[in-house]
Design an enzyme around this catalytic site. Structure first.
Site, PDB file in Angstrom:
ATOM      1  N   HIS A  64      24.848  40.505  50.548  1.00  0.00           N
ATOM      2  CA  HIS A  64      26.319  41.202  50.347  1.00  0.00           C
ATOM      3  C   HIS A  64      26.042  42.307  49.427  1.00  0.00           C
ATOM      4  O   HIS A  64      25.681  41.684  48.129  1.00  0.00           O
ATOM      5  CB  HIS A  64      27.153  40.165  50.018  1.00  0.00           C
ATOM      6  CG  HIS A  64      28.797  41.143  49.377  1.00  0.00           C
ATOM      7  ND1 HIS A  64      29.292  41.412  50.198  1.00  0.00           N
ATOM      8  CD2 HIS A  64      28.684  40.993  48.179  1.00  0.00           C
ATOM      9  CE1 HIS A  64      30.657  41.765  49.929  1.00  0.00           C
ATOM     10  NE2 HIS A  64      29.728  41.934  48.842  1.00  0.00           N
ATOM     11  N   SER A  97      37.233  36.313  44.329  1.00  0.00           N
ATOM     12  CA  SER A  97      37.446  37.538  46.175  1.00  0.00           C
ATOM     13  C   SER A  97      35.780  37.610  46.842  1.00  0.00           C
ATOM     14  O   SER A  97      35.664  36.991  47.877  1.00  0.00           O
ATOM     15  CB  SER A  97      37.947  39.059  45.853  1.00  0.00           C
ATOM     16  OG  SER A  97      37.614  40.019  46.538  1.00  0.00           O
ATOM     17  N   ARG A 113      45.951  43.172  45.109  1.00  0.00           N
ATOM     18  CA  ARG A 113      45.340  43.656  43.465  1.00  0.00           C
ATOM     19  C   ARG A 113      44.965  45.125  43.536  1.00  0.00           C
ATOM     20  O   ARG A 113      45.202  45.835  42.700  1.00  0.00           O
ATOM     21  CB  ARG A 113      43.997  42.257  43.698  1.00  0.00           C
ATOM     22  CG  ARG A 113      43.884  40.840  42.948  1.00  0.00           C
ATOM     23  CD  ARG A 113      43.276  40.643  43.486  1.00  0.00           C
ATOM     24  NE  ARG A 113      41.997  40.935  42.326  1.00  0.00           N
ATOM     25  CZ  ARG A 113      40.358  41.322  43.066  1.00  0.00           C
ATOM     26  NH1 ARG A 113      40.038  40.349  44.088  1.00  0.00           N
ATOM     27  NH2 ARG A 113      39.515  42.061  42.134  1.00  0.00           N
ATOM     28  N   ASP A 134      42.662  35.790  50.561  1.00  0.00           N
ATOM     29  CA  ASP A 134      41.472  37.035  50.078  1.00  0.00           C
ATOM     30  C   ASP A 134      41.998  38.230  50.480  1.00  0.00           C
ATOM     31  O   ASP A 134      42.476  39.006  49.677  1.00  0.00           O
ATOM     32  CB  ASP A 134      40.332  37.116  50.062  1.00  0.00           C
ATOM     33  CG  ASP A 134      40.159  38.456  49.384  1.00  0.00           C
ATOM     34  OD1 ASP A 134      39.315  37.878  48.188  1.00  0.00           O
ATOM     35  OD2 ASP A 134      38.944  38.494  50.102  1.00  0.00           O
ATOM     36  N   LYS A 152      35.005  34.673  50.996  1.00  0.00           N
ATOM     37  CA  LYS A 152      34.210  35.168  51.608  1.00  0.00           C
ATOM     38  C   LYS A 152      33.060  35.008  52.614  1.00  0.00           C
ATOM     39  O   LYS A 152      32.482  34.802  53.456  1.00  0.00           O
ATOM     40  CB  LYS A 152      34.605  36.871  52.132  1.00  0.00           C
ATOM     41  CG  LYS A 152      36.008  37.185  51.891  1.00  0.00           C
ATOM     42  CD  LYS A 152      35.763  38.519  52.332  1.00  0.00           C
ATOM     43  CE  LYS A 152      36.001  38.945  50.141  1.00  0.00           C
ATOM     44  NZ  LYS A 152      36.565  40.561  50.135  1.00  0.00           N
TER      45      LYS A 152
END
Ligand code: URA
Length: 441
Positions: free
Chosen positions: A82, A183, A168, A161, A187
């Protein structure tokens, strides 16, 4: 339990316990806590912070708010990657086939997201016919068969999320370290991989503008992953100028293909090698980063990484011929150079400004509903430290209309700063963190 009491508790600086966090997330996901109360909670967290325990509980509650993907049907170690995102970040498109070609299974869920260019999913859609809207069954079958698949995030992946991130975004509570960490990791944990390699960006084009914050975010995420039983490694990398030369969806895909042909920009190749080495070590394919880099170099040299990309594109309905003939990717009607009026060394490129150029050309989304033009963007010819003569080309712009070209050009000139003295280039890799063991570059 009442949300009102939890807001007061957090507003006054106390820590919420696991039961309270589970209640808040379950009730919010079910629509029984209204957005206005959750907004107040996010702002209270923004100012009061969260303990490590709270951050971990929030992450786990959000991960468990929807389907936790079961990848046990895929043999071998599944490694996910990620990136916290940045300008010109096309890493997954080159890295995933490189790693898969070395035998580590890539079962990755990716997003579209708002931003200067699309997310990985949008970029991949530059291949005519390519689809990421595949079923979980297809996804698992494909990874077992060819070692790689990237699918779009299902609506049921960490839905808490999804709702909270959108909230947010409009309540000025995105840029908080623990909220970002929980967050992202919720995931990743729900996506079912056995090991996670994070690319945490720092610099003018990143969430974390300074290096210390990036290290702190990397540490927070690595601790969350490790606590959840996943081998987690974080690479902290530079985003003070765009990554590689291409910014824009199809242009980035082309650059990723060139990288798999061994002709990519040096910084992008270095990042792919560094992240890829961590993924091969985490996946048990290599004993050391050095050995892993040799393996990665070999699959580029002998063409197996490129053919892995072609098989992957074909397996998801895309035109694999575009891997070998990039003129089949979307092409913009207008292509123009931007010539430098100044002379000197490039001292600085404000990364965000280049991103805004791509957005003005139509290469990114301003709202969730915006349509992306996959063909547009920029190719930078000069990066920090390069010497530029007056009249030399700084970049090539690919645009869909004259109006958009003019808007992007006007913005582009704000991005570059020149000086008369040679400039020391920033290191691309700032450090690597395994669990909580840090090695700084
Ligand atoms: N990306 C995410 O998924 N969440 C954040 O909070 C920030 C970036």
């Amino acid at each position: 339990m009442r949300m009102y009491d939890l807001i007061i508790k957090k507003r006054n600086g106390a820590a919420l316990c696991k039961e309270e966090i589970n209640f808040m997330i379950a009730e919010y996901t079910a629509g029984r806590i209204p957005d206005y109360q959750m907004s107040a909670m996010m702002m209270a967290i923004y100012f009061q912070g969260m303990t490590k325990e709270e951050t971990c509980d929030l992450t786990m509650a959000m991960a468990a708010s929807g389907e936790m993907l079961d990848l046990s049907g895929i043999e071998g170690v599944k490694v996910d990657k990620h990136s916290t995102g940045g300008v010109g970040d096309k890493t997954s498109i080159a890295l995933a086939p490189m790693v898969a070609a070395c035998g580590v299974k890539i079962a990755k869920m990716s997003g579209r997201g708002l931003g200067h260019t699309g997310g990985t999913i949008d970029k991949l859609e530059s291949f005519p016919g390519f689809s990421t809207g595949i079923s979980t069954k297809h996804f698992i079958e494909q990874v077992n068969r060819i070692g790689i698949s990237i699918m779009g995030q299902t609506a049921d992946l960490a839905p808490a999320d999804k709702k909270l991130y959108a909230l947010r975004d409009v309540t000025a509570t995105v840029d908080h370290m623990s909220l970002i960490a929980s967050s992202i990791m919720s995931k990743k944990l729900a996506s079912g991989a056995d090991a996670i390699v994070l690319d945490v960006k720092t610099g003018s084009g990143a969430f974390m503008k300074n290096k210390d914050d990036a290290f702190a975010l990397a540490k927070e995420m690595a601790v969350l992953g490790t606590r959840a039983g996943k081998k987690t490694t974080a690479v902290i990398s530079d985003m003070d100028q765009p990554l590689g030369n291409a910014v824009g969806n199809a242009l980035e895909v082309k650059e990723a293909i060139e990288t798999l042909q061994g002709k990519g920009p040096a910084d992008f190749m270095e990042l792919c090698m560094t992240l890829g080495a961590q993924m091969l070590v985490a996946g048990g394919r290599a004993e050391s980063a050095g050995q892993a880099q040799e393996m990665l170099g070999k699959v580029i040299e002998d063409g197996t990484a490129l053919s892995k990309l072609a098989r992957f594109i074909e397996a998801q309905g895309g035109d694999a011929a575009a891997v070998y003939d990039t003129s089949l990717l979307p092409q913009a009607p207008i292509v123009e150079e931007i010539f430098s009026e100044k002379e000197g060394y490039v001292e600085k490129i404000i990364c965000d400004e280049i991103g805004v150029c791509s957005l003005l050309l139509g290469g990114g989304r301003e709202t969730k509903e915006s349509q992306i033009d996959l063909s547009v963007g920029l190719i930078l010819h000069k990066k920090v430290g390069d010497y530029v003569k007056a009249g030399e080309s700084l970049a090539t712009i690919h645009a869909g209309s004259k109006e958009k070209l003019t808007a992007a050009k006007e913005r582009f000139v704000r991005a570059y700063t020149f000086g008369q003295n040679p400039v020391t280039r920033e290191k691309l890799i700032k450090g690597i963190l395994e669990g909580d063991k840090i090695s700084q570059s």
